[in-house]
Design a protein around this motif. Structure first.
Motif, PDB file in Angstrom:
ATOM      1  N   ILE A 431       0.835  -1.206   0.000  1.00 42.23           N
ATOM      2  CA  ILE A 431       0.000   0.000   0.000  1.00 42.23           C
ATOM      3  C   ILE A 431       0.869   1.255   0.000  1.00 42.23           C
ATOM      4  O   ILE A 431       1.802   1.377   0.804  1.00 42.23           O
ATOM      5  N   PHE A 432       0.520   2.195  -0.883  1.00 39.40           N
ATOM      6  CA  PHE A 432       1.195   3.490  -0.941  1.00 39.40           C
ATOM      7  C   PHE A 432       0.177   4.596  -0.630  1.00 39.40           C
ATOM      8  O   PHE A 432      -0.637   4.953  -1.489  1.00 39.40           O
ATOM      9  N   GLY A 434      -1.408   8.361  -0.125  1.00 39.11           N
ATOM     10  CA  GLY A 434      -1.206   9.596  -0.870  1.00 39.11           C
ATOM     11  C   GLY A 434      -0.719  10.724   0.015  1.00 39.11           C
ATOM     12  O   GLY A 434      -0.452  10.539   1.201  1.00 39.11           O
ATOM     13  N   GLU A 445      -5.566   6.236   4.260  1.00 43.53           N
ATOM     14  CA  GLU A 445      -5.117   5.660   2.990  1.00 43.53           C
ATOM     15  C   GLU A 445      -4.006   4.631   3.216  1.00 43.53           C
ATOM     16  O   GLU A 445      -3.305   4.266   2.282  1.00 43.53           O
ATOM     17  N   HIS A 476       9.020  12.151  -7.585  1.00 49.23           N
ATOM     18  CA  HIS A 476       8.784  10.763  -7.216  1.00 49.23           C
ATOM     19  C   HIS A 476      10.070   9.938  -7.163  1.00 49.23           C
ATOM     20  O   HIS A 476      10.008   8.724  -7.020  1.00 49.23           O
ATOM     21  N   ALA A 483       9.520   2.272  -3.189  1.00 51.53           N
ATOM     22  CA  ALA A 483       8.439   1.392  -3.647  1.00 51.53           C
ATOM     23  C   ALA A 483       8.994   0.123  -4.282  1.00 51.53           C
ATOM     24  O   ALA A 483       8.518  -0.988  -4.000  1.00 51.53           O
ATOM     25  N   VAL A 506       0.002  -3.990  -5.882  1.00 48.13           N
ATOM     26  CA  VAL A 506       0.207  -2.675  -5.271  1.00 48.13           C
ATOM     27  C   VAL A 506      -1.124  -1.936  -5.270  1.00 48.13           C
ATOM     28  O   VAL A 506      -1.980  -2.162  -6.132  1.00 48.13           O
ATOM     29  N   GLY A 508      -2.454   2.159  -4.470  1.00 56.40           N
ATOM     30  CA  GLY A 508      -2.047   3.512  -4.107  1.00 56.40           C
ATOM     31  C   GLY A 508      -3.170   4.509  -4.261  1.00 56.40           C
ATOM     32  O   GLY A 508      -4.075   4.333  -5.079  1.00 56.40           O
ATOM     33  N   GLY A 512       0.114   8.339  -4.186  1.00 55.51           N
ATOM     34  CA  GLY A 512       0.420   6.921  -4.039  1.00 55.51           C
ATOM     35  C   GLY A 512      -0.101   6.102  -5.202  1.00 55.51           C
ATOM     36  O   GLY A 512       0.481   5.078  -5.567  1.00 55.51           O
ATOM     37  N   GLY A 513      -1.223   6.554  -5.821  1.00 55.30           N
ATOM     38  CA  GLY A 513      -1.710   5.901  -7.030  1.00 55.30           C
ATOM     39  C   GLY A 513      -0.766   6.133  -8.190  1.00 55.30           C
ATOM     40  O   GLY A 513      -0.534   5.250  -9.023  1.00 55.30           O
ATOM     41  N   ALA A 516       2.099   3.810  -7.557  1.00 51.54           N
ATOM     42  CA  ALA A 516       1.752   2.438  -7.935  1.00 51.54           C
ATOM     43  C   ALA A 516       1.854   2.256  -9.446  1.00 51.54           C
ATOM     44  O   ALA A 516       2.352   1.239  -9.938  1.00 51.54           O
TER      45      ALA A 516
END
Length: 653
Positions: A431-432, A434, A445, A476, A483, A506, A508, A512-513, A516
């Motif tokens: 999980i990433f 945001g 999240e 990023h 990641a 993954v 995110g 985070g999305g 991912a």
């Protein structure tokens, strides 16, 4: 079948031209397929219908289409075939006007039967629109079918009291060409397409909502973002255009039209949703899984518009549950075998676990959210920091949020928090959270999502990656390093985590999305110098879930995508993807344009654009319609595990 004449309407309105001859072959076919009596309502007075005939042909003919399904051709005397709810089902007053597809050359009947069965189950009347086909060569904008659709809505409203329906609850549903017709009516209901016949033509032809099933011809050419000019998308507005829900499969060539129309509806602030399922091609209804799932969001959307009651939504969901159960029960045995084979490893702890005395303040706050506390794994060896990090001296901070949820910034020692389910099934998700690459929304999240995954038997890994962005580096850069390393750690120590190394995905949110997505598109790129043997493990996810992903687009690129979203070599290099976003989220266009990228690459992908919910809601109910993403995502995850996508349901009719 006994024909029920529409005489009461004749006595109470200016409607004239009741057809005196026997019902046509097409009308007979619909009644026989549904095995129910119907009210047949001619659309035009006899003299009007006769004036449209250029040669003596039967009213219509019934035969098999190219796909082998029964269809009506040569329609010169259009009508509505109206079915009331079956005996024992209370009528609600809602009417579904269904326009079959068939390329404007014929009218396919199986979908009409399916929609009538659904309508009957929820207490709605269903009027099958037998509009004029085949299309005339000199009919730009399909004005002849549009005339029939306009007249049909007006007749339903005029005769509402006699028919026992609500004049303000008329929903038009169309499939394929019928979907084009439904949207043509939705935005051009006030256009003058024929000379007024009687007082009926003073009534509004605007449907109260439309549902478009894999609508065709919305763009010209098909695989472009250039709208059919006759649809007048430049005139979309909430006042002119009724609420619109669309569904299509990713592999359908008409996905382009659905995406472009959703972009335009969103910009015009028309209540709208788009639900794209991974595979299945063009066509189908309740005989195709998971396409049949579209009726769940459709029922909720129509309830939100005041057109369905809560009881109707409940009955609609129960109708779908029965259909899905018929299909899915055949796979129960396979599912149990899968679980038995994957849950066979000892639940040992990793040798990279960080001792509580070395936890950062952010780690402590997150660990306190679960009892007993999760294991916390250092992403990098040694002291947990990278020597090449220009902000290695940062000390973690936890900025206060108005809602009291944990938010972390100034991360220089990234970690993974391991959430183990009570009954693991071998799947894992990294999980990433945001936070715009400046902070981490690590609770709503992160840990809340981990619990949701654990409830499904999935082992979750909440990643506390480095933020904020480092000066002089891409926003990023360090996050992607963390990641990729996190995925490698999880896969490299799969035995210790009791997971299958071939089922690591993954998930995110927002930034985070985006992160991912980058793990997908940079799976063959080493974003940092290898540190140890873990870095020889592959870093590509086996599936990816992007929830309101940010930063996927750029205005100055040819395809509209950010340059970091680099195309992979082939569709086999992509994992299955799931996306969800709210239409009123400023990042909604990112997901829509990204879906077209996946469409071009022929990647199995599912997208849900919900009417509202804003940005950053996680799984909280305050997200309104968007909060439903967890249901569709859970079904997608189960389908992925059990191999139940892109299947024709046998014996569904």
């Amino acid at each position: 079948m006994l024909r029920i004449l529409f005489s009461s309407l004749l006595l109470t309105t200016c409607f004239v031209g009741q057809r005196s001859h026997a019902e046509s072959p097409g009308e007979q076919a619909m009644q026989q397929l549904l095995d129910r009596d119907a009210v047949v309502i001619p659309l035009w007075p006899d003299e009007e219908a006769a004036s449209k005939q250029t040669q003596k042909v039967p009213a219509d003919t019934v035969g098999d289409s190219k796909s082998g399904k029964p269809a009506i051709s040569n329609v010169t005397e259009p009508s509505m075939i109206l079915f009331a709810p079956p005996a024992g089902v209370e009528a609600t007053g809602t009417t579904i006007l269904f326009a079959p597809g068939g390329g404007y050359g014929r009218l396919s009947l199986p979908n009409a039967v399916d929609i009538c069965h659904w309508a009957g189950a929820i207490g709605a009347h269903c009027a099958v629109l037998k509009y004029r086909v085949p299309r005339a060569a000199d009919d730009p904008g399909h004005r002849v079918p549009l005339s029939d659709a306009q007249r049909a809505v007006r007749l339903l409203r005029t005769g509402a009291a006699d028919l026992g329906i609500d004049a303000n609850k008329i929903i038009m549903i169309g499939s394929s060409a019928g979907g084009h017709l439904a949207f043509n009516l939705a935005n051009n209901h006030g256009e003058s397409t024929y000379a007024a016949q009687d007082a009926t033509d003073t009534i509004s032809a605007r449907p109260d909502a439309v549902v478009l099933m894999y609508p065709a011809y919305l763009t010209q050419p098909t695989e472009s973002l250039t709208a059919d000019p006759h649809l007048h998308l430049d005139q979309l507005s909430p006042e002119r255009t009724p609420p619109t829900l669309m569904t299509v499969t990713r592999s359908d060539k008409f996905t382009w039209g659905a995406v472009n129309t959703m972009l335009q509806l969103r910009q015009a602030k028309v209540p709208a949703e788009l639900h794209v399922y991974p595979e299945g091609g063009h066509g189908g209804c309740f005989d195709k899984y998971p396409l049949m799932e579209f009726v769940r969001p459709a029922a909720r959307f129509l309830k939100d518009q005041g057109l369905f009651t809560e009881a109707m939504q409940h009955e609609s969901n129960a109708f779908l549950d029965r259909l899905e159960a018929t299909f899915l029960k055949r796979r129960v045995g396979q599912q149990e075998v899968s679980k038995t084979e994957t849950v066979k490893l000892a639940a040992t702890k990793s040798d990279a676990e960080v001792h509580p005395s070395d936890w950062t303040e952010g780690d402590r706050q997150l660990a306190a959210l679960r009892k007993p506390a999760p294991e916390i794994i250092s992403i990098w060896p040694g002291d947990g920091k990278r020597d090449d990090d220009p902000a290695a001296a940062l000390q973690e901070e936890l900025p206060q949020r108005p809602d009291g949820l944990v938010r972390i910034t100034n991360v220089s020692r990234p970690t993974i928090h391991v959430w183990r389910p009570a009954h693991p099934d071998g799947r894992a998700v990294v999980i990433f959270p945001g936070g715009a690459y400046n902070a981490l929304a690590a609770e709503h999240e992160g840990t809340q999502i981990a619990q949701w995954l654990c409830d499904q038997g999935i082992t979750a890994f909440v990643t506390k990656y480095r933020v904020p962005r480092r000066d002089g580096l891409d926003k990023h850069a360090v996050a992607l390093q963390d990641a990729q390393r996190a995925i490698r750690l999880v896969r490299g120590r799969a035995d210790a985590f009791n997971i299958d190394p071939q089922q690591i995905g993954v998930l995110g949110f927002s930034a985070g999305g985006n992160l991912a997505a980058l793990t997908v598109h940079h799976s063959d790129r080493q974003s940092y110098p290898p540190a140890d043997s873990i870095d020889a493990v592959r870093a590509d996810p086996d599936f990816a879930i992007l929830i309101y992903p940010a930063y996927l687009t750029a205005e100055d690129t040819a395809d509209g995508l950010d340059p970091m979203i680099q195309p992979l070599k082939s569709s086999q290099d992509y994992p299955p993807l799931y996306l969800a976003v709210a239409a009123d989220d400023r990042f909604a266009p990112d997901s829509l344009h990204y879906l077209l990228h996946l469409h071009r690459a022929k990647v199995p992908a599912e997208l849900h654009v919900y009417a509202s919910g804003g940005h950053g809601k996680g799984l909280r109910e305050s997200g309104g319609p968007f909060a439903q993403w967890t249901r569709s995502c859970a079904r997608w995850l189960a389908d992925l595990q059990n191999g139940t996508t892109n299947v024709i349901v046998e014996g569904s009719r």
